[in-house]
Scaffold this active site. Sequence first.
Site, short mmCIF file in Angstrom:
data_model
loop_
_atom_site.label_atom_id
_atom_site.label_comp_id
_atom_site.label_asym_id
_atom_site.label_seq_id
_atom_site.Cartn_x
_atom_site.Cartn_y
_atom_site.Cartn_z
N ALA A 46 48.10 15.12 37.04
CA ALA A 46 47.73 15.06 35.63
C ALA A 46 48.19 13.71 35.08
CB ALA A 46 48.38 16.21 34.87
N GLY A 97 48.38 18.30 39.53
CA GLY A 97 47.15 18.86 39.00
C GLY A 97 45.96 18.66 39.91
N GLU A 137 46.14 21.40 42.43
CA GLU A 137 45.75 22.65 41.77
C GLU A 137 44.24 22.69 41.53
OE1 GLU A 137 49.56 23.69 39.02
OE2 GLU A 137 48.84 21.63 38.97
N GLU A 191 55.78 17.93 40.72
CA GLU A 191 56.16 17.99 39.31
C GLU A 191 57.67 18.04 39.09
OE1 GLU A 191 52.03 19.85 39.54
OE2 GLU A 191 53.86 19.91 40.74
#
Length: 258
Positions: A65, A109, A112, A132
């Site tokens: 992200a 992200g 994911e 993360e």
Amino acid sequence: MAYETLIIEHEEPILIIKLNRPNALNALNSKLLEELNSALTDADNNDSVRTIILTGSEKAFAAGADIKEMISKSFVDMFYKNFFSNDLDRIQATRKPIIAAVAGYALGGGCELAMRCDFILAADSAKFGQPEINLGVMAGFGGTQLLSKFVGKSKAMEMHLTGRNMDAGEAERSGLVSRVVPAEDLLKEAKAVAYKIAEKSMLSTMGIKESINRSFEIGMSEGILFERRIFNALFSTEDKKEGMSAFIEKRTPKFEDK
């Protein structure tokens, strides 16, 4: 429709969606996910599209992200606006099959996002991970739930707690990816698989997709919601500020557990 962060190629009956933020290693931001949501909705409603390929660049599928977008966010920002979540949930709601063709980095992200597709074809250059924890937070878009379903508790726990990446070979052995192919053949192989799926009955295809996904989703919705709330809460910590600041400033973070 013209997109700023995606490149769309319609080779009927296949739609190829390429993430296109090259200067940010395809990091996921609000604009990209909003456009991806729109592209997938259009594909689901387009009878000439029977299979979807989601891919990135040779260097990165998506390297996570966008930290620059998240660094100023608080718990209230993340919780109140349900940051990113609705757009990512749309991927799993797409009824037509989505193949993730992953080369290079699929981290945070990006990992994911790939796991939310129906299956992953990986280039031999692919690297997967949930780093993360290095930012003082945790996965917040399904990572703790999805990775453990794919590779088991022990390996998922290790990867989340250490931030270690997994190469393509390990990902295949662990069941995260369907197959590994040479990087130069990735899109060609993804297209071949997509054409094979497109030849089948769409009703059967949709039925198979829904049935297999249901076996993974029983009990998962509560797990993902729980994960999301913890993820949001971590945006109230000093460690989150330190971790993301260190990332932007290209230095080692100094966490103080507060």
